[in-house]
Motif scaffolding. Structure first.
Motif, PDB file in Angstrom:
ATOM      1  N   ASN A 243       0.904  -1.139  -0.141  1.00  0.00           N
ATOM      2  CA  ASN A 243      -0.015   0.230  -0.229  1.00  0.00           C
ATOM      3  C   ASN A 243       0.713   1.224  -0.054  1.00  0.00           C
ATOM      4  O   ASN A 243       0.412   2.347  -0.645  1.00  0.00           O
ATOM      5  N   ALA A 244       1.891   1.287   0.875  1.00  0.00           N
ATOM      6  CA  ALA A 244       2.783   2.477   0.784  1.00  0.00           C
ATOM      7  C   ALA A 244       3.482   2.765  -0.558  1.00  0.00           C
ATOM      8  O   ALA A 244       3.531   3.820  -1.169  1.00  0.00           O
ATOM      9  N   ILE A 245       3.756   1.505  -1.384  1.00  0.00           N
ATOM     10  CA  ILE A 245       4.264   1.817  -2.705  1.00  0.00           C
ATOM     11  C   ILE A 245       3.385   2.374  -3.589  1.00  0.00           C
ATOM     12  O   ILE A 245       3.535   3.035  -4.738  1.00  0.00           O
ATOM     13  N   MET A 246       2.088   1.840  -3.592  1.00  0.00           N
ATOM     14  CA  MET A 246       1.011   2.369  -4.272  1.00  0.00           C
ATOM     15  C   MET A 246       0.564   3.789  -3.982  1.00  0.00           C
ATOM     16  O   MET A 246       0.520   4.572  -5.069  1.00  0.00           O
ATOM     17  N   LEU A 247       0.844   4.221  -2.842  1.00  0.00           N
ATOM     18  CA  LEU A 247       0.343   5.553  -2.512  1.00  0.00           C
ATOM     19  C   LEU A 247       1.652   6.423  -3.103  1.00  0.00           C
ATOM     20  O   LEU A 247       1.242   7.779  -3.575  1.00  0.00           O
ATOM     21  N   THR A 248       2.837   6.149  -2.878  1.00  0.00           N
ATOM     22  CA  THR A 248       4.052   7.086  -3.618  1.00  0.00           C
ATOM     23  C   THR A 248       4.244   6.991  -5.024  1.00  0.00           C
ATOM     24  O   THR A 248       4.559   7.894  -5.524  1.00  0.00           O
ATOM     25  N   LEU A 264      -5.624   8.079  -0.841  1.00  0.00           N
ATOM     26  CA  LEU A 264      -5.428   6.556  -0.657  1.00  0.00           C
ATOM     27  C   LEU A 264      -4.536   5.978  -1.601  1.00  0.00           C
ATOM     28  O   LEU A 264      -4.182   6.518  -2.538  1.00  0.00           O
ATOM     29  N   PRO A 265      -3.892   5.035  -1.041  1.00  0.00           N
ATOM     30  CA  PRO A 265      -2.952   4.370  -1.791  1.00  0.00           C
ATOM     31  C   PRO A 265      -3.958   3.797  -3.286  1.00  0.00           C
ATOM     32  O   PRO A 265      -5.045   3.533  -3.194  1.00  0.00           O
ATOM     33  N   GLY A 266      -3.326   3.902  -4.347  1.00  0.00           N
ATOM     34  CA  GLY A 266      -3.909   3.721  -5.327  1.00  0.00           C
ATOM     35  C   GLY A 266      -2.955   3.114  -6.443  1.00  0.00           C
ATOM     36  O   GLY A 266      -1.692   3.554  -6.757  1.00  0.00           O
ATOM     37  N   LYS A 267      -3.666   2.401  -7.733  1.00  0.00           N
ATOM     38  CA  LYS A 267      -2.647   2.161  -8.903  1.00  0.00           C
ATOM     39  C   LYS A 267      -3.640   2.369 -10.178  1.00  0.00           C
ATOM     40  O   LYS A 267      -4.733   1.809 -10.215  1.00  0.00           O
ATOM     41  N   SER A 268      -2.954   2.962 -11.049  1.00  0.00           N
ATOM     42  CA  SER A 268      -3.573   3.499 -12.361  1.00  0.00           C
ATOM     43  C   SER A 268      -3.122   2.470 -13.316  1.00  0.00           C
ATOM     44  O   SER A 268      -2.253   1.645 -13.228  1.00  0.00           O
ATOM     45  N   GLY A 269      -3.998   2.679 -14.523  1.00  0.00           N
ATOM     46  CA  GLY A 269      -3.367   1.782 -15.656  1.00  0.00           C
ATOM     47  C   GLY A 269      -4.156   2.776 -16.997  1.00  0.00           C
ATOM     48  O   GLY A 269      -5.016   3.186 -16.609  1.00  0.00           O
ATOM     49  N   VAL A 270      -3.142   2.572 -18.125  1.00  0.00           N
ATOM     50  CA  VAL A 270      -3.542   3.303 -19.152  1.00  0.00           C
ATOM     51  C   VAL A 270      -4.996   2.981 -19.740  1.00  0.00           C
ATOM     52  O   VAL A 270      -5.415   3.693 -20.768  1.00  0.00           O
ATOM     53  N   GLY A 271      -5.523   1.843 -19.526  1.00  0.00           N
ATOM     54  CA  GLY A 271      -6.820   1.473 -19.757  1.00  0.00           C
ATOM     55  C   GLY A 271      -7.788   2.456 -19.176  1.00  0.00           C
ATOM     56  O   GLY A 271      -9.143   2.261 -19.504  1.00  0.00           O
ATOM     57  N   GLY A 272      -7.610   3.127 -18.448  1.00  0.00           N
ATOM     58  CA  GLY A 272      -8.574   4.130 -17.797  1.00  0.00           C
ATOM     59  C   GLY A 272      -9.014   3.513 -16.315  1.00  0.00           C
ATOM     60  O   GLY A 272      -9.939   4.197 -15.740  1.00  0.00           O
ATOM     61  N   GLY A 273      -8.307   2.367 -15.827  1.00  0.00           N
ATOM     62  CA  GLY A 273      -8.948   1.751 -14.574  1.00  0.00           C
ATOM     63  C   GLY A 273      -8.014   2.445 -13.342  1.00  0.00           C
ATOM     64  O   GLY A 273      -6.798   2.824 -13.438  1.00  0.00           O
ATOM     65  N   ILE A 274      -8.565   2.485 -12.305  1.00  0.00           N
ATOM     66  CA  ILE A 274      -7.743   2.699 -11.040  1.00  0.00           C
ATOM     67  C   ILE A 274      -8.173   1.551  -9.739  1.00  0.00           C
ATOM     68  O   ILE A 274      -9.378   1.667  -9.573  1.00  0.00           O
ATOM     69  N   LEU A 275      -7.174   1.244  -9.121  1.00  0.00           N
ATOM     70  CA  LEU A 275      -7.569   0.404  -7.966  1.00  0.00           C
ATOM     71  C   LEU A 275      -7.306   1.099  -6.658  1.00  0.00           C
ATOM     72  O   LEU A 275      -5.970   1.589  -6.854  1.00  0.00           O
ATOM     73  N   ALA A 276      -8.138   1.286  -5.782  1.00  0.00           N
ATOM     74  CA  ALA A 276      -7.755   2.232  -4.601  1.00  0.00           C
ATOM     75  C   ALA A 276      -8.074   1.500  -3.462  1.00  0.00           C
ATOM     76  O   ALA A 276      -9.103   0.641  -3.486  1.00  0.00           O
ATOM     77  N   VAL A 277      -7.450   1.860  -2.307  1.00  0.00           N
ATOM     78  CA  VAL A 277      -7.461   0.785  -0.997  1.00  0.00           C
ATOM     79  C   VAL A 277      -7.988   1.985   0.010  1.00  0.00           C
ATOM     80  O   VAL A 277      -6.931   3.037   0.237  1.00  0.00           O
ATOM     81  N   ALA A 278      -8.814   1.790   0.526  1.00  0.00           N
ATOM     82  CA  ALA A 278      -9.134   2.556   1.868  1.00  0.00           C
ATOM     83  C   ALA A 278      -8.948   1.487   2.997  1.00  0.00           C
ATOM     84  O   ALA A 278      -9.879   0.652   3.551  1.00  0.00           O
ATOM     85  N   PRO A 279      -7.676   1.622   3.694  1.00  0.00           N
ATOM     86  CA  PRO A 279      -7.449   0.848   4.731  1.00  0.00           C
ATOM     87  C   PRO A 279      -8.426   0.578   5.860  1.00  0.00           C
ATOM     88  O   PRO A 279      -8.999   1.442   6.410  1.00  0.00           O
ATOM     89  N   GLY A 280      -9.032  -0.866   6.128  1.00  0.00           N
ATOM     90  CA  GLY A 280      -9.791  -1.507   6.985  1.00  0.00           C
ATOM     91  C   GLY A 280     -11.365  -0.976   6.587  1.00  0.00           C
ATOM     92  O   GLY A 280     -12.234  -1.511   7.274  1.00  0.00           O
ATOM     93  N   LYS A 281     -11.364  -0.385   5.352  1.00  0.00           N
ATOM     94  CA  LYS A 281     -12.921   0.305   5.105  1.00  0.00           C
ATOM     95  C   LYS A 281     -13.366  -0.636   3.605  1.00  0.00           C
ATOM     96  O   LYS A 281     -14.431  -1.166   3.719  1.00  0.00           O
ATOM     97  N   ALA A 282     -12.439  -0.377   2.585  1.00  0.00           N
ATOM     98  CA  ALA A 282     -12.959  -0.913   1.499  1.00  0.00           C
ATOM     99  C   ALA A 282     -12.060  -0.939   0.186  1.00  0.00           C
ATOM    100  O   ALA A 282     -11.101  -0.362   0.442  1.00  0.00           O
TER     101      ALA A 282
END
Length: 318
Positions: A243-248, A264-282
């Protein structure tokens, strides 16, 4: 049914997702679809999806939530997870953990840093991670392991690789080939370059819906375990570090802006998607094919900013 704090929060989440999806569907400023991969250039920029899966497994979905799209660099979160499981901290001899501040396909830093990629989420770093997964395997075996891992995490064996997108990337991936050959010259890559690139192009071409992607990312939101089953994927410490690497580093040279606005920590892709993480939440997945100048989903980032504000989910406080 009695009204509880949990039911009220669930209703607030459903409302937020529904309203944000409707607002994003009507916005005219949609960014520009990736054109350097011909298959992605054909995607309709009017598509939008947002899915949130909370700690109890409740799914809040809006827009085209079941439509598959090319996850592209979001796959790098899962290849990093696999590679850490195989090699542990030995991985960091091949790739760094620092933000790049440069475009995702830049070769400049490799020249200055003796072929060691700055982090596992830029293209060079993800190619190095892929090379590690490939070690002592045939490309088909390594790719099968990556695909099965995503199917396992999402509990969905229907997830496949989009062969047309993979072929399109292989035909046009000249910069990635340059990055791979440059790293091979320093001994960072150990397998034949064509083998490593083949696996890399194909795992970036995995197609998933936002619902599948949000499901696959749940372990990162819950200290390395799937809360529905209790099955552990990684240790709590490793989940925190991913998650830390995703955030930075998760949004290339737009990572600071994403952290500032979304939190939030997240990772994008040039297909237009983003995965994001709300720790402990969702776990959250968003898809809008139009990109900003840094190669991240334009409306995806805006939607996530609105979501975290409404739900108070920023890791930096409400």
């Amino acid at each position: 049914m009695p009204v509880t704090a949990a039911s009220l929060e669930r209703a607030a989440l459903d409302s937020a997702v529904r309203e944000i999806a409707a607002e994003m569907a009507d916005r005219p400023d949609r960014g520009t679809v990736a054109s350097y991969i011909p298959e992605l250039a054909e995607v309709d920029p009017g598509r939008f999806a947002l899915v949130v899966i909370d700690a109890d497994g409740h799914v809040a979905a809006g827009g085209d939530s079941e439509a598959p799209f090319s996850i592209q660099s979001i796959s790098k979160v899962f290849t990093l997870t696999l590679a850490l499981g195989m090699a542990g901290d030995r991985l960091w001899a091949k790739v760094g953990r620092e933000p790049s501040g440069s475009p995702f396909n830049s070769i400049v830093q490799l020249e200055n840093e003796k072929g060691i990629p700055r982090n596992p989420f830029i293209n060079a770093g993800a190619i190095a991670v892929t090379d590690l997964i490939l070690a002592r395997r045939q490309p088909r075996e390594a790719l099968g392991e990556i695909l099965r891992f995503l199917q396992f995490l999402s509990d969905d064996t229907s997830i496949v690789i989009d062969a047309a997108v993979a072929a399109s990337e292989q035909r046009t991936g000249f910069r990635n080939a340059a990055l791979a050959n440059y790293m091979r010259s320093f001994g960072v890559l150990e397998n034949p370059v064509d083998f490593t690139l083949g696996v890399y192009f194909h795992h970036c071409a995995i197609a998933m819906s936002c619902r599948q992607l949000a499901q696959a990312g749940r372990f990162l939101a819950h200290l390395g375990a799937n809360p529905a089953t209790g099955m552990r994927v990684v240790s709590p410490e490793r989940a925190r570090r991913i998650n830390a690497i995703m955030l930075t580093c998760g949004h290339y040279d737009g990572s600071g802006e994403f952290a500032y606005r979304v939190g939030l920590p997240g990772k994008s892709g040039v297909g237009g998607g983003i995965l994001a993480v709300a720790p402990g939440k969702a776990s959250v997945a968003v898809w809008s094919p139009g990109l900003d100048a840094a190669g991240n989903s334009h409306l995806g980032r805006i939607a996530l900013e609105k979501l975290t504000r409404r739900m108070g989910w920023s890791i930096f406080g409400t």
